[in-house]
Design an enzyme around this catalytic site. Structure first.
Site, PDB file in Angstrom:
ATOM      1  N   ARG A 163      -3.634  -1.568  33.164  1.00 35.90           N
ATOM      2  CA  ARG A 163      -3.488  -0.593  31.922  1.00 35.90           C
ATOM      3  C   ARG A 163      -3.944  -1.099  30.906  1.00 35.90           C
ATOM      4  O   ARG A 163      -3.240  -1.392  29.604  1.00 35.90           O
ATOM      5  CB  ARG A 163      -1.875  -0.444  32.229  1.00 35.90           C
ATOM      6  CG  ARG A 163      -1.411   0.257  33.122  1.00 35.90           C
ATOM      7  CD  ARG A 163      -1.966   1.636  33.023  1.00 35.90           C
ATOM      8  NE  ARG A 163      -0.806   2.518  33.923  1.00 35.90           N
ATOM      9  CZ  ARG A 163      -1.129   2.673  35.373  1.00 35.90           C
ATOM     10  NH1 ARG A 163      -1.890   2.024  35.965  1.00 35.90           N
ATOM     11  NH2 ARG A 163      -0.429   3.328  36.096  1.00 35.90           N
ATOM     12  N   SER A 221       4.710   6.818  33.183  1.00 38.44           N
ATOM     13  CA  SER A 221       5.414   5.550  32.951  1.00 38.44           C
ATOM     14  C   SER A 221       5.603   5.333  31.242  1.00 38.44           C
ATOM     15  O   SER A 221       4.348   5.249  30.664  1.00 38.44           O
ATOM     16  CB  SER A 221       4.628   4.402  33.538  1.00 38.44           C
ATOM     17  OG  SER A 221       4.400   4.844  34.819  1.00 38.44           O
ATOM     18  N   GLU A 231       3.949   1.422  27.797  1.00 40.12           N
ATOM     19  CA  GLU A 231       2.582   1.714  28.061  1.00 40.12           C
ATOM     20  C   GLU A 231       2.202   2.914  27.000  1.00 40.12           C
ATOM     21  O   GLU A 231       0.826   2.826  26.854  1.00 40.12           O
ATOM     22  CB  GLU A 231       2.879   2.240  29.215  1.00 40.12           C
ATOM     23  CG  GLU A 231       1.300   2.361  29.938  1.00 40.12           C
ATOM     24  CD  GLU A 231       1.340   3.339  31.366  1.00 40.12           C
ATOM     25  OE1 GLU A 231       1.161   4.377  31.273  1.00 40.12           O
ATOM     26  OE2 GLU A 231       1.583   2.802  32.378  1.00 40.12           O
TER      27      GLU A 231
HETATM   28  N1  EPU Z   1      11.690   1.335  41.287  1.00 38.59           N
HETATM   29  C1  EPU Z   1      12.982   1.531  41.285  1.00 38.59           C
HETATM   30  N2  EPU Z   1      13.633   2.458  40.617  1.00 38.59           N
HETATM   31  C2  EPU Z   1      12.969   3.464  40.063  1.00 38.59           C
HETATM   32  C3  EPU Z   1      11.446   3.413  40.043  1.00 38.59           C
HETATM   33  C4  EPU Z   1      10.744   2.230  40.787  1.00 38.59           C
HETATM   34  O1  EPU Z   1      13.882   0.489  41.773  1.00 38.59           O
HETATM   35  O2  EPU Z   1      13.480   4.312  39.429  1.00 38.59           O
HETATM   36  C5  EPU Z   1      11.073   0.352  42.269  1.00 38.59           C
HETATM   37  C6  EPU Z   1      11.204   0.364  43.604  1.00 38.59           C
HETATM   38  O3  EPU Z   1      11.476  -0.896  44.104  1.00 38.59           O
HETATM   39  C7  EPU Z   1       9.635   0.909  43.847  1.00 38.59           C
HETATM   40  C8  EPU Z   1       8.971   0.167  42.919  1.00 38.59           C
HETATM   41  O4  EPU Z   1       9.834   0.136  41.850  1.00 38.59           O
HETATM   42  O5  EPU Z   1       9.200   0.523  45.111  1.00 38.59           O
HETATM   43  C9  EPU Z   1       7.532   0.856  42.331  1.00 38.59           C
HETATM   44  O6  EPU Z   1       7.900   2.041  42.233  1.00 38.59           O
HETATM   45  P1  EPU Z   1       6.459   3.083  42.380  1.00 38.59           P
HETATM   46  O7  EPU Z   1       5.827   3.031  43.506  1.00 38.59           O
HETATM   47  O8  EPU Z   1       7.124   4.516  41.793  1.00 38.59           O
HETATM   48  O9  EPU Z   1       5.795   2.728  41.180  1.00 38.59           O
HETATM   49  P2  EPU Z   1       5.744   2.103  39.845  1.00 38.59           P
HETATM   50  O10 EPU Z   1       5.389   0.881  39.610  1.00 38.59           O
HETATM   51  O11 EPU Z   1       6.983   2.799  39.137  1.00 38.59           O
HETATM   52  C10 EPU Z   1       3.154   2.434  38.949  1.00 38.59           C
HETATM   53  C11 EPU Z   1       2.487   3.016  37.877  1.00 38.59           C
HETATM   54  C12 EPU Z   1       2.451   4.926  38.122  1.00 38.59           C
HETATM   55  C13 EPU Z   1       1.726   4.795  39.271  1.00 38.59           C
HETATM   56  C14 EPU Z   1       2.733   4.443  40.550  1.00 38.59           C
HETATM   57  C15 EPU Z   1       1.966   4.503  41.826  1.00 38.59           C
HETATM   58  C16 EPU Z   1       2.681   1.655  36.101  1.00 38.59           C
HETATM   59  C17 EPU Z   1       3.465   1.289  34.647  1.00 38.59           C
HETATM   60  N3  EPU Z   1       3.015   2.564  36.659  1.00 38.59           N
HETATM   61  O12 EPU Z   1       4.728   2.882  38.878  1.00 38.59           O
HETATM   62  O13 EPU Z   1       1.752   5.366  37.104  1.00 38.59           O
HETATM   63  O14 EPU Z   1       1.711   6.462  39.502  1.00 38.59           O
HETATM   64  O15 EPU Z   1       2.697   2.930  40.197  1.00 38.59           O
HETATM   65  O16 EPU Z   1       0.621   3.928  41.781  1.00 38.59           O
HETATM   66  O17 EPU Z   1       1.974   0.796  36.518  1.00 38.59           O
HETATM   67  C18 EPU Z   1       1.690   6.059  34.794  1.00 38.59           C
HETATM   68  O18 EPU Z   1       1.032   5.312  34.297  1.00 38.59           O
HETATM   69  O19 EPU Z   1       1.989   7.064  33.926  1.00 38.59           O
HETATM   70  C19 EPU Z   1       2.140   6.233  36.268  1.00 38.59           C
HETATM   71  C20 EPU Z   1       3.064   7.131  36.545  1.00 38.59           C
END
Ligand code: EPU
Length: 337
Positions: A162, A237, A333
């Site tokens: 990012r 995010s 972000e």
């Molecule tokens: N999790 C929770 N609770 C929640 C959300 C997430 O416990 O409410 C934990 C879970 O353990 C889950 C882990 O977080 O396994 C990862 O969650 P997820 O796969 O949904 O991905 P993320 O890290 O929350 C990132 C990006 C997203 C992107 C997804 C999929 C960032 C800041 N965000 O989210 O990007 O779609 O991975 O690759 O890196 C964006 O930038 O706007 C965005 C949506």
């Protein structure tokens, strides 16, 4: 040249925050953009792309310049790859769909990301194991000091998680005009290892997925947990996932043995901010017309009519609480204006 005055920016930011721009213009050509930048009677200017990564907390006094340059062209190809140049004002997801319609592979994991092509390199957008930089060749950018076009190649852009040169060393110095991508024409390299994609493809009964199938799987996953900005205002995010030293993570594990993490290097891990926010008790919390999304704690939402400064205050409360509970700093972000 048509400059409008005192217009609402509600439809120009995916958070749907209603603030006014004192002056506003939407530009459709490079020539028009250069003429607007040369206007002496508007010394302060704010460049606006898809408005998908910003939280507006007050009226904008500057002249808002909405980059609305449109066009998609094939600039080169060989037997395996096509080089596609897309103008900055193209909607990102529509561009991804155009690539899929033309059987061009590489961007499918980034389906349905809000925003425009021109802002995609700034924060090196990414999802489900693929980042913009993986297919990025170069971009043309207007240097705001010289008003000349410069070509920035991938290596010039310092892409990181990012992050890019556009958020750091050259922040505010360029306007990205177009981006060129290298996309596969055949033997597409699929990225289906990301857990949720594998599960989704299995649920769709697909064992040999095409790039379109991967895109459909991503769309379905995103729709199941991320709010559609057309219905509920949001900027995806709100926070970045913090990268912390392994020592700090081991300490965290003593109190929270279930804490998830992704490896970053031998000495650092990334902790999902969504998990921190959920564990701190904020997931689904609603404060009148804004709050934390009920299915993904990383996303702050405007249910309609919320003020940017209230959402900003909530984000600060979340940051403070996370620091108090976990001793971890999380940072937004989104850009706060
Ligand atoms: N999790 C929770 N609770 C929640 C959300 C997430 O416990 O409410 C934990 C879970 O353990 C889950 C882990 O977080 O396994 C990862 O969650 P997820 O796969 O949904 O991905 P993320 O890290 O929350 C990132 C990006 C997203 C992107 C997804 C999929 C960032 C800041 N965000 O989210 O990007 O779609 O991975 O690759 O890196 C964006 O930038 O706007 C965005 C949506």
């Amino acid at each position: 040249m048509h400059i409008q005055h005192n217009i609402s920016l509600t439809n120009y930011n995916t958070f749907g925050i209603n603030v006014n721009a004192k002056h506003f213009i939407s530009v459709e050509t490079l020539t028009e953009l250069i003429s607007v930048l040369q206007l002496k009677n508007y010394p302060n200017k704010l460049i606006l792309g898809g408005g998908s990564n910003m939280l507006l907390t007050k009226d904008v006094e500057a002249l808002v310049i909405h980059i609305n340059l449109k066009g998609t062209t094939k600039v080169n190809e060989d037997s395996d790859y096509a080089f596609i140049k897309a103008d900055a004002g193209e909607n990102w997801h529509k561009f991804v769909l155009w690539c899929l319609d033309n059987n061009l592979g590489g961007l499918e994991n980034m389906s349905l990301i809000p925003g425009n092509v021109g802002t995609s390199p700034i924060q090196n957008i990414g999802a489900y194991g693929v980042e913009l930089k993986d297919n990025f060749v170069s971009c043309e950018a207007l240097n705001l000091d010289t008003l000349e076009i410069e070509v920035l190649k991938k290596n010039d852009c310092n892409f990181g998680y990012r992050n890019s040169i556009f958020k750091n060393q050259v922040k505010g110095k360029y306007i990205i005009i177009n981006v060129t991508f290298k996309l596969s024409k055949k033997k597409h390299k699929l990225h289906t290892n990301y857990g949720a994609i594998t599960t989704e493809l299995a649920a769709m009964n697909i064992s040999e997925p095409t790039i379109k199938d991967v895109s459909n799987a991503v769309i379905s996953i995103r729709q199941s947990k991320l709010p559609d900005p057309k219905k509920i205002g949001n900027s995806g995010s709100f926070f970045k996932n913090p990268v912390i030293p392994l020592d700090a993570f081991n300490t965290l594990k003593l109190n929270f043995p279930e804490a998830p993490s992704y490896p970053v290097s031998e000495s650092e891990v990334k902790v999902p901010a969504g998990w921190l926010i959920e564990t701190a008790g904020f997931k689904g919390k609603t404060f009148g017309n804004y709050g934390v999304h009920k299915k993904q704690a990383l996303v702050l939402v405007n249910y309609g009519g919320a003020k940017g400064k209230d959402i900003l205050a909530l984000s600060k409360l979340i940051q403070k609480t996370i620091y108090r509970i976990f001793n971890i700093e999380i940072e937004p972000e989104v850009n706060i204006l």
